[in-house]
Design an enzyme around this catalytic site. Structure first.
Site: not given
Ligand code: ATP
Length: 323
Positions: A15, A76, A107, A129, A131, A133, A175
């Site tokens: 995000g 994503r 994360d 982020t 959040d 979090d 979230r």
């Molecule tokens: P937010 O907190 O804003 O949601 P985020 O980084 O946690 O941010 P995610 O959608 O969980 O958002 O992950 C972002 C991207 O990171 C995913 O679309 C993917 O490309 C990559 N990703 C997530 N999990 C994995 C994993 N286990 N292995 C490799 N890449 C990953």
């Protein structure tokens, strides 16, 4: 410092969050200062897989520190969760000469960064982020701006809620993390704050409203963290039990936007600078964070295992001053 690498990449993933542009700018300028060239990768890990990237220079990151969103776009990327996608990402880094990568995100993005680090491309994560979090850091980029936006919006809502002697049930983002709700709730004088970290019941909310009403108050703000139930339902139950007109408002994605606050710009700049200085020394597989106002870095896997604690004390403060 004599850098051990010649080129890095930078991307934003997951995000978007206000302040990401300040990070991109600091990463780019710090790297260039150290004689390292920078490739901006667009739309998260998708940009690596599809080689949607181009070189950034000092001027290409001008005039962005004050802008919300991310000039590199974010997305994503499901393919990156699998070996084939990771290999394509690694090969793209190799063919573009990218010897280190700054990954700004949450994360999930750090999991991708850890996987790529394990395949020989050192990555440093920066928590971006709204959040807040992420356990290894007290602060994530975008959090302060989002809270201030939520506060401003709830203040506006309060004007009309007060004029009509109503109850407003307002959902804020987070979230499944109650930090925006808790802080916004305190800052806006909410009568009740609903977060997943503290048990609650509709009866409890209703009792608090009725009790507060006896002190002469005629309007009420109930702040609900995203993921804690349907605000319309909560409002209906409150109206039914108290006979006070109750309305639901979901603030939604507007909380993600806007010009970043001083804190998001300054901490974002500091984290970006810190991340590049790690990569310049050949250090990867780390997440940058802030502890007691100081920059720290932690192994990505260790960072992912850490559990964030919720301030029950601050929630107690909110409860004690909410009537
Ligand atoms: P937010 O907190 O804003 O949601 P985020 O980084 O946690 O941010 P995610 O959608 O969980 O958002 O992950 C972002 C991207 O990171 C995913 O679309 C993917 O490309 C990559 N990703 C997530 N999990 C994995 C994993 N286990 N292995 C490799 N890449 C990953």
């Amino acid at each position: 410092m004599i850098p051990t690498i010649k080129r890095i990449g930078v991307l934003t993933s997951g995000g978007d969050a206000p302040g990401m542009n300040a990070v991109i700018r600091a990463v780019t300028r710090t790297a260039i200062k150290h004689g390292i060239s920078v490739i901006g990768v667009r739309r998260g890990f998708n940009g690596l897989i599809h080689e949607d990237m181009s070189e950034l220079n000092i001027r290409s990151v001008s005039d962005i520190i004050q802008r919300g969103g991310t000039v590199l776009y974010t997305a994503r990327c499901n393919e990156f969760r699998y070996e084939e996608g990771l290999q394509r990402g690694k090969e793209a880094c190799q063919s573009w000469g990218i010897e280190g990568l700054v990954v700004i995100g949450g994360d999930g993005s750090f999991r991708g960064a850890a996987d790529l680090s394990a395949r020989g491309i050192p990555c440093v994560g920066i928590p971006g982020t709204i959040d807040n979090d992420i356990a290894m850091t007290e602060y994530t980029i975008g959090y302060d701006t989002a809270m201030n936006t939520a506060m401003e919006l709830v203040d506006k809502l309060r004007d009309t809620t007060q004029s009509h002697d109503r109850c407003s049930v307002v959902e804020v983002m987070g979230r499944n993390a109650g930090y925006i709700a808790l802080n916004t709730g305190i800052a806006c004088g909410a009568t009740y704050i609903v977060v997943k970290e503290v048990n609650f019941s509709i009866d409890d909310i209703i009792a608090r409203i009725l009790n507060t009403q006896t002190t002469g108050k005629h309007h009420f703000i109930i702040v609900v963290a995203e993921g804690m139930g349907n605000c319309e339902d909560i409002a209906k139950k409150i109206e039914h039990a108290t006979k006070i007109e109750a309305r639901a408002t979901i603030l939604g994605h507007v909380q993600r936007g806007g010009s970043p606050t001083v804190q998001d710009r300054v901490i974002g700049s500091h984290m970006g600078h810190y991340a590049v200085e790690l990569l310049a020394q050949g250090i990867g597989n780390r997440v940058v964070g802030m502890k007691k106002g100081e920059m720290i870095d932690v192994d990505i896997q260790e960072a992912l295992r850490m559990k964030k604690t919720f301030s029950q004390e601050l929630y107690r403060v909110a409860s004690n001053i909410s009537f």
